[in-house]
Design a protein around this motif. Structure first.
Motif, PDB file in Angstrom:
ATOM      1  N   GLN A 197       0.808  -1.278  -0.040  1.00  0.00           N
ATOM      2  CA  GLN A 197       0.025   0.014   0.038  1.00  0.00           C
ATOM      3  C   GLN A 197       0.797   1.218  -0.018  1.00  0.00           C
ATOM      4  O   GLN A 197       1.619   1.605   0.994  1.00  0.00           O
ATOM      5  N   SER A 200      -1.478   6.021  -4.586  1.00  0.00           N
ATOM      6  CA  SER A 200      -2.364   5.567  -5.898  1.00  0.00           C
ATOM      7  C   SER A 200      -1.652   5.934  -7.059  1.00  0.00           C
ATOM      8  O   SER A 200      -0.895   7.240  -7.265  1.00  0.00           O
ATOM      9  N   THR A 225      -3.335   3.408  -1.872  1.00  0.00           N
ATOM     10  CA  THR A 225      -4.144   1.844  -2.120  1.00  0.00           C
ATOM     11  C   THR A 225      -3.402   0.661  -2.185  1.00  0.00           C
ATOM     12  O   THR A 225      -2.044   0.592  -2.402  1.00  0.00           O
ATOM     13  N   GLN A 227      -1.762  -2.337  -4.025  1.00  0.00           N
ATOM     14  CA  GLN A 227      -1.577  -2.416  -5.125  1.00  0.00           C
ATOM     15  C   GLN A 227      -0.243  -3.320  -5.524  1.00  0.00           C
ATOM     16  O   GLN A 227       0.454  -3.568  -4.631  1.00  0.00           O
ATOM     17  N   GLU A 245      -4.934  -1.743  -8.745  1.00  0.00           N
ATOM     18  CA  GLU A 245      -5.102  -1.246  -7.434  1.00  0.00           C
ATOM     19  C   GLU A 245      -6.499  -1.714  -6.813  1.00  0.00           C
ATOM     20  O   GLU A 245      -7.475  -1.708  -7.632  1.00  0.00           O
ATOM     21  N   ASP A 246      -6.641  -1.728  -5.712  1.00  0.00           N
ATOM     22  CA  ASP A 246      -7.949  -1.825  -4.635  1.00  0.00           C
ATOM     23  C   ASP A 246      -8.318  -0.592  -4.150  1.00  0.00           C
ATOM     24  O   ASP A 246      -7.856  -0.062  -3.318  1.00  0.00           O
ATOM     25  N   LYS A 248     -10.861   0.535  -2.778  1.00  0.00           N
ATOM     26  CA  LYS A 248     -11.460   0.551  -1.403  1.00  0.00           C
ATOM     27  C   LYS A 248     -13.026   1.351  -1.578  1.00  0.00           C
ATOM     28  O   LYS A 248     -13.180   2.134  -0.612  1.00  0.00           O
ATOM     29  N   ASP A 249     -13.621   1.150  -2.613  1.00  0.00           N
ATOM     30  CA  ASP A 249     -14.706   1.840  -2.774  1.00  0.00           C
ATOM     31  C   ASP A 249     -15.832   1.124  -1.806  1.00  0.00           C
ATOM     32  O   ASP A 249     -16.460   0.186  -2.588  1.00  0.00           O
ATOM     33  N   GLN A 254     -17.099  -5.523  -5.381  1.00  0.00           N
ATOM     34  CA  GLN A 254     -15.771  -5.121  -6.297  1.00  0.00           C
ATOM     35  C   GLN A 254     -15.813  -6.665  -6.624  1.00  0.00           C
ATOM     36  O   GLN A 254     -15.477  -7.668  -5.933  1.00  0.00           O
ATOM     37  N   PRO A 257     -10.000  -5.630  -9.647  1.00  0.00           N
ATOM     38  CA  PRO A 257      -9.360  -4.123  -9.222  1.00  0.00           C
ATOM     39  C   PRO A 257      -9.415  -3.323 -10.219  1.00  0.00           C
ATOM     40  O   PRO A 257      -9.754  -3.704 -11.367  1.00  0.00           O
ATOM     41  N   HIS A 280     -12.053   1.020 -13.981  1.00  0.00           N
ATOM     42  CA  HIS A 280     -12.787   0.308 -13.089  1.00  0.00           C
ATOM     43  C   HIS A 280     -14.063  -0.171 -13.235  1.00  0.00           C
ATOM     44  O   HIS A 280     -14.879   0.701 -13.661  1.00  0.00           O
ATOM     45  N   SER A 320     -13.816   7.128  -5.734  1.00  0.00           N
ATOM     46  CA  SER A 320     -12.669   6.498  -4.937  1.00  0.00           C
ATOM     47  C   SER A 320     -11.481   6.973  -4.822  1.00  0.00           C
ATOM     48  O   SER A 320     -10.605   6.910  -3.874  1.00  0.00           O
TER      49      SER A 320
END
Length: 440
Positions: A197, A200, A225, A227, A245-246, A248-249, A254, A257, A280, A320
């Protein structure tokens, strides 16, 4: 004539003079002794005496040569010591890994003249109460939640000079009230790969004008994020970074990614640009939409000590990555997924007045475009914004290296797409921020 010849010349001359003098003295002695003896005796004695004198001369010559060699032996010249910049102390453990600790103690304070809420003191321009609907004006707040602790580490891996490096960094800005421990960065990197992490790859902080506020202002983003990232370097001035990447929305289900790409290029030593893209899938129940975004950032040193930064985003269907956006996607009553779309920009000028004092003027703006169906599907239409803007001015003063003090004034407004029951569509953010930081 070289240096060795210059040292040898007087010594050779001296040696020749000594030898000639000694031979003359020897010959003189031979002549005197021969006058006092018979011819036969004289000849035999002369031969013996000459033999002894030749041996003596030979020994003398060898002695002189040895002394000459000692005198002209090259002298080793010690290298001139070159001063190197001081480095941060590095600690080592038995396995050979190196690490160093760093961090800061940070105290933030804020006086909210207008707007704001009771639960937090950092930027909240997208949710400030509309006029007459519960503002928390004329209020002082303070916190040490942005205090930070981190560790960088590096350890050799396999043969050669390659090493595995990484970072762990935490602060206390977690939770709804911003007083819980949270992870900022936690990653490892090897060669061109990074796993963990960190910032981003799409919403980078490199081009955001400096702020006292720990959460930046409208038009900026400080998203971190989980990643997996790979960097390809094309030249010393250009590289391409690709990542999954995640984001985190929490508003969606989900399945995959996000994919992000960033192209960095240095046009000159004082001019850097970055072009970014994001894609995404957004899913609510079993319905899905594709969210996407583009970003462009620039940093330009106008003259030494004067830096201009600018960052632009166009995003559809996502909230996000870029801070303070309306919900990227919501579900209508019939199950259709409806997307928000926005443009944002932040621009700022930083002036380094001297090694201890610097200041920044900044401006951020976001404009949202959403359909009537999107607004009607929202559970709270007054929370959906038409636009946001903020302007700020700050100064930072560092009397010594570990200490830094900042003072900032910010004013901003949000305009809602639907008025509150009292008819108001505008909320204000009018405050003064201060910070004191001790870094170690």
């Amino acid at each position: 004539m070289n240096t060795t010849q210059l040292f040898n010349q007087p010594l050779i001359t001296f040696k020749r003079t000594v030898l000639m003098s000694m031979m003359a003295m020897s010959l003189g002695g031979i002549s005197l002794s021969s006058q006092a003896q018979t011819p036969a005796q004289s000849n035999q004695q002369e031969i013996e005496q000459l033999r002894q004198e030749v041996q003596a001369l030979r020994a003398l010559v060898e002695q002189q040569q040895a002394q000459t060699a000692t005198v002209i032996a090259p002298v080793a010249i010690a290298p001139i010591p070159v001063s190197t910049p001081a480095t941060k102390p590095v600690m080592k453990i038995a396995s050979g890994a190196e690490f160093n600790l760093y961090g800061n103690i940070r105290a933030d304070a804020s006086y909210q003249a207008e707007g704001g809420s009771a639960t937090r003191m950092y930027n909240q321009i997208n949710t400030v109460p509309l006029e007459g609907t519960g503002e928390r004006s004329d209020e002082f707040k303070s916190t040490l939640s942005a205090t930070r602790l981190g560790m960088d580490f590096k350890t050799p891996v396999g043969a050669g000079d390659k090493a595995l490096s990484g970072k762990i960094e935490v602060d206390f800005l977690g939770g709804a009230s911003f007083d819980n421990l949270r992870i900022r960065h936690a990653y490892i990197s090897y060669a061109n790969w990074l796993i963990g992490q960190t910032w981003s790859n799409f919403a980078v902080p490199d081009y955001i004008p400096e702020t006292v506020d720990a959460l930046v202002y409208a038009g900026g983003s400080i998203k971190r994020t989980p990643q997996v990232r790979h960097t390809s370097t094309f030249s010393p001035a250009t590289n391409l970074v690709l990542a999954v990447e995640d984001p985190k929305d929490g508003s969606i289900k989900q399945r995959l990614p996000a994919l992000t790409a960033r192209l960095n290029h240095k046009l000159a030593d004082n001019f850097m640009v970055s072009a970014r893209a994001m894609g995404h899938e957004k899913r609510i129940n079993e319905d899905e939409k594709t969210a996407w975004g583009l970003g462009l950032g620039a940093k330009y040193d106008l003259v030494p000590g004067t830096t201009l930064k600018a960052d632009y985003y166009h995003v559809k269907g996502d909230s996000s990555f870029v801070s303070y956006a309306n919900p990227g996607v919501i579900a209508a009553t019939n199950g259709d997924l409806l997307q928000s779309e926005f443009d944002s920009i932040s621009v700022g000028l930083t002036q380094q007045f001297n090694e201890k004092l610097r200041g920044t003027l900044g401006y951020g703006y976001m404009n949202f475009d959403q359909s009537n169906a999107y607004i009607a599907a929202s559970a709270n239409p007054t929370a959906i914004n038409k636009d946001l803007w903020q302007a700020w001015a700050n100064v930072f003063y560092s009397p010594t290296k570990p200490l830094s003090f900042g003072l900032e004034y910010v004013y901003g407004e949000r305009e809602a797409v639907v008025a509150a029951p009292n008819g108001s569509t505008k909320g204000e953010d009018n405050r003064v921020n201060a910070v004191a930081i001790y870094s170690f």
